[in-house]
Design a protein around this motif. Structure first.
Motif, PDB file in Angstrom:
ATOM      1  N   ASP A   1      10.540  -7.191   5.774  1.00 14.83           N
ATOM      2  CA  ASP A   1       9.090  -7.402   5.674  1.00 14.83           C
ATOM      3  C   ASP A   1       8.612  -7.332   4.222  1.00 14.83           C
ATOM      4  OD1 ASP A   1       9.166  -4.698   5.083  1.00 14.83           O
ATOM      5  OD2 ASP A   1       7.809  -4.099   6.702  1.00 14.83           O
ATOM      6  N   MET A   2       9.556  -7.255   3.287  1.00 12.99           N
ATOM      7  CA  MET A   2       9.313  -7.238   1.849  1.00 12.99           C
ATOM      8  C   MET A   2       8.694  -5.936   1.353  1.00 12.99           C
ATOM      9  SD  MET A   2      10.637 -10.014   0.779  1.00 12.99           S
ATOM     10  CE  MET A   2      11.748 -10.436   2.101  1.00 12.99           C
ATOM     11  N   SER A   3       8.869  -4.867   2.102  1.00 17.79           N
ATOM     12  CA  SER A   3       8.403  -3.559   1.656  1.00 17.79           C
ATOM     13  C   SER A   3       9.582  -2.783   1.063  1.00 17.79           C
ATOM     14  CB  SER A   3       7.763  -2.782   2.805  1.00 17.79           C
ATOM     15  OG  SER A   3       8.718  -2.514   3.807  1.00 17.79           O
ATOM     16  N   ILE A   4       9.262  -1.892   0.152  1.00 17.03           N
ATOM     17  CA  ILE A   4      10.266  -1.068  -0.511  1.00 17.03           C
ATOM     18  C   ILE A   4      10.583   0.142   0.362  1.00 17.03           C
ATOM     19  CG2 ILE A   4      10.697   0.432  -2.518  1.00 17.03           C
ATOM     20  CD1 ILE A   4      10.699  -2.469  -3.339  1.00 17.03           C
ATOM     21  N   ALA A   5      11.844   0.504   0.413  1.00 20.48           N
ATOM     22  CA  ALA A   5      12.279   1.720   1.101  1.00 20.48           C
ATOM     23  C   ALA A   5      13.092   2.555   0.120  1.00 20.48           C
ATOM     24  CB  ALA A   5      13.129   1.374   2.324  1.00 20.48           C
ATOM     25  N   VAL A   6      12.674   3.794  -0.073  1.00 23.99           N
ATOM     26  CA  VAL A   6      13.413   4.738  -0.905  1.00 23.99           C
ATOM     27  C   VAL A   6      14.342   5.512   0.022  1.00 23.99           C
ATOM     28  CG1 VAL A   6      13.241   6.686  -2.493  1.00 23.99           C
ATOM     29  CG2 VAL A   6      11.466   4.910  -2.496  1.00 23.99           C
ATOM     30  N   VAL A   7      15.621   5.545  -0.329  1.00 20.21           N
ATOM     31  CA  VAL A   7      16.637   6.129   0.543  1.00 20.21           C
ATOM     32  C   VAL A   7      17.524   7.072  -0.264  1.00 20.21           C
ATOM     33  CG1 VAL A   7      18.650   5.585   1.980  1.00 20.21           C
ATOM     34  CG2 VAL A   7      16.639   4.098   2.048  1.00 20.21           C
ATOM     35  N   SER A   8      17.860   8.192   0.342  1.00 15.43           N
ATOM     36  CA  SER A   8      18.844   9.116  -0.212  1.00 15.43           C
ATOM     37  C   SER A   8      20.162   8.851   0.517  1.00 15.43           C
ATOM     38  CB  SER A   8      18.383  10.557   0.018  1.00 15.43           C
ATOM     39  OG  SER A   8      19.369  11.456  -0.392  1.00 15.43           O
ATOM     40  N   CYS A   9      21.244   8.738  -0.228  1.00 13.46           N
ATOM     41  CA  CYS A   9      22.553   8.455   0.372  1.00 13.46           C
ATOM     42  C   CYS A   9      23.569   9.469  -0.130  1.00 13.46           C
ATOM     43  CB  CYS A   9      23.014   7.049   0.005  1.00 13.46           C
ATOM     44  SG  CYS A   9      24.702   6.653   0.545  1.00 13.46           S
TER      45      CYS A   9
ATOM     46  N   ALA B   1       4.108  -8.669  -4.505  1.00 12.51           N
ATOM     47  CA  ALA B   1       3.319  -7.430  -4.494  1.00 12.51           C
ATOM     48  C   ALA B   1       4.216  -6.196  -4.536  1.00 12.51           C
ATOM     49  CB  ALA B   1       2.412  -7.401  -3.269  1.00 12.51           C
ATOM     50  N   SER B   2       5.285  -6.178  -3.744  1.00 16.96           N
ATOM     51  CA  SER B   2       6.180  -5.011  -3.701  1.00 16.96           C
ATOM     52  C   SER B   2       6.888  -4.792  -5.033  1.00 16.96           C
ATOM     53  CB  SER B   2       7.221  -5.175  -2.594  1.00 16.96           C
ATOM     54  OG  SER B   2       6.619  -5.059  -1.336  1.00 16.96           O
ATOM     55  N   ILE B   3       7.432  -5.865  -5.594  1.00 16.09           N
ATOM     56  CA  ILE B   3       8.148  -5.742  -6.862  1.00 16.09           C
ATOM     57  C   ILE B   3       7.172  -5.375  -7.982  1.00 16.09           C
ATOM     58  CG2 ILE B   3       9.513  -6.976  -8.606  1.00 16.09           C
ATOM     59  CD1 ILE B   3      11.091  -6.255  -6.059  1.00 16.09           C
ATOM     60  N   THR B   4       5.997  -5.980  -7.979  1.00 19.03           N
ATOM     61  CA  THR B   4       4.992  -5.652  -8.996  1.00 19.03           C
ATOM     62  C   THR B   4       4.587  -4.192  -8.907  1.00 19.03           C
ATOM     63  OG1 THR B   4       4.173  -7.934  -9.004  1.00 19.03           O
ATOM     64  CG2 THR B   4       2.693  -6.233  -9.876  1.00 19.03           C
ATOM     65  N   ASN B   5       4.351  -3.689  -7.692  1.00 18.55           N
ATOM     66  CA  ASN B   5       3.944  -2.291  -7.522  1.00 18.55           C
ATOM     67  C   ASN B   5       5.019  -1.319  -7.995  1.00 18.55           C
ATOM     68  OD1 ASN B   5       1.435  -2.962  -6.539  1.00 18.55           O
ATOM     69  ND2 ASN B   5       2.073  -2.856  -4.392  1.00 18.55           N
ATOM     70  N   ILE B   6       6.280  -1.592  -7.665  1.00 20.57           N
ATOM     71  CA  ILE B   6       7.340  -0.684  -8.112  1.00 20.57           C
ATOM     72  C   ILE B   6       7.499  -0.775  -9.631  1.00 20.57           C
ATOM     73  CG2 ILE B   6       9.359  -2.197  -7.780  1.00 20.57           C
ATOM     74  CD1 ILE B   6       9.335   1.477  -6.841  1.00 20.57           C
ATOM     75  N   CYS B   7       7.319  -1.953 -10.203  1.00 17.62           N
ATOM     76  CA  CYS B   7       7.406  -2.101 -11.661  1.00 17.62           C
ATOM     77  C   CYS B   7       6.259  -1.373 -12.357  1.00 17.62           C
ATOM     78  CB  CYS B   7       7.422  -3.579 -12.051  1.00 17.62           C
ATOM     79  SG  CYS B   7       8.988  -4.404 -11.681  1.00 17.62           S
TER      80      CYS B   7
END
Length: 171
Positions: free
Chosen positions: A106-114, A9-15
């Protein structure tokens, strides 16, 4: 929902998000996502998972202070994609700002600024500061092309199962 189903679900949603941004059609996005071997990907992501710190220092020089602040989020995560949005180089110092996509336990996506500062040759000393931006790519941030992102994903796992090279994790 199992962890593999959450991964799908996470990979599909980001795609889907990346596909829409890149003006890919729904059938093309679906076809590309169907090419991912999610069981192999799950094992590879779990094997590569690491703690992600809000601030860290590291280096290869002797007597380097290696420091880790509080974790950015609970548990470990795996870096899926990273791209510089700004870079400034000097003779001995390189400063960069990256946008990163991490997959949490937990297989959720996290967007991070580094923001990363590298001193010297061969990463003699590195300092990194990370900030969690949310679970969706902001519209104002650069996003990877869907095909480039899928290449990054597919590079994480082998094309075939090799028992001597792959650790198998229970979902």
């Amino acid at each position: 929902m199992t962890t593999v189903e959450k991964l799908i679900a996470s990979i599909t949603n980001i795609c889907i998000d990346l596909g829409i941004r890149g003006k890919y059609g729904p059938d093309e996005i679906a076809s590309l996502v169907c090419d991912i071997h999610f069981t192999y990907l799950y094992d590879a992501l779990r094997d590569r998972a690491e703690p992600v710190y809000a601030y860290s220092t590291d280096g290869k020089r002797p007597m380097t202070l290696k420091y880790r602040s509080a974790k950015l989020f609970e548990g470990s995560a795996t870096l899926l994609w990273r791209e510089p949005t700004l870079r400034v180089d000097d003779l001995d110092v390189a400063a960069s700002r990256y946008l990163e996509l991490w997959l949490r336990e937990d297989m959720s996506i996290a967007v991070v600024s580094c923001v990363q500062i590298v001193y010297g040759d061969e990463d003699d000393y590195i300092t990194e500061f990370r900030e969690y931006k949310g679970d969706q790519l902001p519209a104002t941030e650069p996003a990877p092309d869907l095909l480039d992102f899928l290449d990054c994903i597919e590079d994480l796992y082998p094309e075939e199962f090799h028992s001597d090279e792959v650790v198998v994790y229970e979902p």
